[in-house]
Design a protein around this motif. Sequence first.
Motif, PDB file in Angstrom:
ATOM      1  N   GLU A  24      55.136  47.207  31.888  1.00 17.16           N
ATOM      2  CA  GLU A  24      54.042  47.989  32.821  1.00 17.16           C
ATOM      3  C   GLU A  24      54.503  47.949  34.162  1.00 17.16           C
ATOM      4  O   GLU A  24      54.877  47.024  34.704  1.00 17.16           O
ATOM      5  N   LYS A  25      54.112  49.048  34.923  1.00 17.45           N
ATOM      6  CA  LYS A  25      54.475  49.205  36.365  1.00 17.45           C
ATOM      7  C   LYS A  25      53.364  48.446  37.188  1.00 17.45           C
ATOM      8  O   LYS A  25      53.778  47.877  38.058  1.00 17.45           O
ATOM      9  N   TYR A  26      52.106  48.411  36.657  1.00 12.38           N
ATOM     10  CA  TYR A  26      51.344  48.032  37.533  1.00 12.38           C
ATOM     11  C   TYR A  26      50.523  46.752  36.784  1.00 12.38           C
ATOM     12  O   TYR A  26      50.731  46.761  35.590  1.00 12.38           O
ATOM     13  N   THR A  27      50.008  46.020  37.530  1.00 16.38           N
ATOM     14  CA  THR A  27      49.111  44.795  37.152  1.00 16.38           C
ATOM     15  C   THR A  27      48.084  45.489  36.395  1.00 16.38           C
ATOM     16  O   THR A  27      47.380  46.417  36.654  1.00 16.38           O
ATOM     17  N   HIS A  28      47.425  44.775  35.346  1.00 11.00           N
ATOM     18  CA  HIS A  28      46.173  44.985  34.637  1.00 11.00           C
ATOM     19  C   HIS A  28      45.201  43.970  34.849  1.00 11.00           C
ATOM     20  O   HIS A  28      45.374  42.930  34.846  1.00 11.00           O
ATOM     21  N   ILE A  29      43.849  44.611  35.228  1.00 12.78           N
ATOM     22  CA  ILE A  29      42.866  43.945  35.528  1.00 12.78           C
ATOM     23  C   ILE A  29      41.932  44.003  34.333  1.00 12.78           C
ATOM     24  O   ILE A  29      41.607  45.091  33.801  1.00 12.78           O
ATOM     25  N   ARG A  30      41.455  42.533  33.820  1.00 15.28           N
ATOM     26  CA  ARG A  30      40.479  42.528  32.773  1.00 15.28           C
ATOM     27  C   ARG A  30      39.549  41.367  32.720  1.00 15.28           C
ATOM     28  O   ARG A  30      39.967  40.374  33.492  1.00 15.28           O
ATOM     29  N   LEU A  34      46.294  51.302  43.921  1.00 20.43           N
ATOM     30  CA  LEU A  34      45.007  50.815  43.850  1.00 20.43           C
ATOM     31  C   LEU A  34      45.001  50.766  42.049  1.00 20.43           C
ATOM     32  O   LEU A  34      43.929  50.357  41.453  1.00 20.43           O
ATOM     33  N   TYR A  35      46.096  51.360  41.514  1.00 21.11           N
ATOM     34  CA  TYR A  35      46.031  50.990  39.919  1.00 21.11           C
ATOM     35  C   TYR A  35      46.301  49.663  39.689  1.00 21.11           C
ATOM     36  O   TYR A  35      45.784  49.327  38.499  1.00 21.11           O
ATOM     37  N   ASN A  36      46.396  48.872  40.622  1.00 20.03           N
ATOM     38  CA  ASN A  36      46.486  47.466  40.283  1.00 20.03           C
ATOM     39  C   ASN A  36      45.168  46.984  40.173  1.00 20.03           C
ATOM     40  O   ASN A  36      44.952  45.638  39.635  1.00 20.03           O
ATOM     41  N   LEU A  37      44.108  47.631  40.728  1.00 22.95           N
ATOM     42  CA  LEU A  37      42.701  47.021  40.654  1.00 22.95           C
ATOM     43  C   LEU A  37      41.943  47.648  39.605  1.00 22.95           C
ATOM     44  O   LEU A  37      41.124  46.947  39.220  1.00 22.95           O
ATOM     45  N   PHE A  38      42.344  48.835  38.986  1.00 25.82           N
ATOM     46  CA  PHE A  38      41.550  49.468  38.143  1.00 25.82           C
ATOM     47  C   PHE A  38      41.857  49.185  36.731  1.00 25.82           C
ATOM     48  O   PHE A  38      42.970  49.095  36.453  1.00 25.82           O
TER      49      PHE A  38
END
Length: 406
Positions: free
Chosen positions: A200-206, A39-43
């Motif tokens: 970066e390990k996770y995707t980033h949402i902006r 869920l790090y990918n969503l926040f």
Amino acid sequence: MLDSKTIEIVQSTAPVLKQHSEQIGKKFYELLFAKAPDLYNLFNQTNQKRGLQQEALGYAVYAAGEHITNLDAIMPVITRVTQKHRAIGVKPEQYPLVGETLLEAVKEVLGSAATDEIIGAWGKAYEYIAEAFIQIEQDLYKESKEQAGGWEGFRSFTVTRKVAESDDVTSFYLEPSDKQALAGFEPGQYLTIKAQVPGEKYTHIRHYSLSDAPGKSYYRISVKRERSNEGKPAGIVSNDLHDRIQEGDSLLFSAPAGDFTLDHTDDHLVLIGGGIGVTPLMSMINTVADQSPGREVTFVQAAANGNNHPFKEHLARLANSHPNLRCFTAYSSPTEKDLGSESFSHKGYVDAAWLRSILPSGPALYYFCGSVSFMKAINQALKELEIPKERIHYEAFSPIAILDEE
């Protein structure tokens, strides 16, 4: 529908949750990411580090409990949250985990005060609230997918142009990589990027506001390069866009979303933007210039100086070619060159006294956007000017989107 006993317990304990909202939010995310690290990918991880999402969650929980019998009373909050949920791809099957974890966080923070009866009541309340959120979000997914040019999930876009708007703001022109139709949007809405940043390990949402009028063959977002207080680079996604992404590169975006949208009436429009908060207002003023040549607009922009004044030349051209559009700029730290320039209107910050001298005397609709501190100042100024609350609209580039609770 909830039974009377459950409602009584939830409403009587909501103030307690408010008192401990920051700790509950912090503990919730700590537990949630331990259970489901994907869920790090969503926040937004930057907002996580700043504690903004934790604070926003705590406020939302308290507000929902307080208004459990009349969720319409907090519909602006619900609408804002469900729009963002649709934009990042929250699904119904994720709600049970969130509810379970939220109750665990409440128990850990409140300890023995969180009796089985209280936790049971909040569990029922959460299910009731979640059902309302899920239904709204399902309608938003359907609407997004079924409109002409619409899509679900994330779609590839090609950067066709990259244009510097000021020393620290760059615009990215985006066209569908599949060459298919482009969905319309309301002026003031935003796109949501899923960015895979090298290292970066996770995707980033902006979320980035659309900064041009709808009806074009492209979308445009305008991004500010973020720096920390020490002057060192910050902003993982914004800096990656500025430094690495070039014309011809592809990026992933979900469909336009957001509830901060232009009112399509003939009312005089007052747009007040601070820093990069001017971006959704650019979509609004460009739309009026394209589609409503008779509508009066007063556009007020705050910037440090001319070097940090995005869209300066474009706004000057609009004002010169459209007599119904008036543009004013406040520079907090003007250079000597700025003092004699056409774009310079006021030295200092945007306050009630200056606004009183430039705003229309009759009824108007007010839209403003910027940092939380900027918006609190503008909100207070409009109160001093006795602008009716129902004629004021704002967008916050932060999860904490409530300027006051009066």
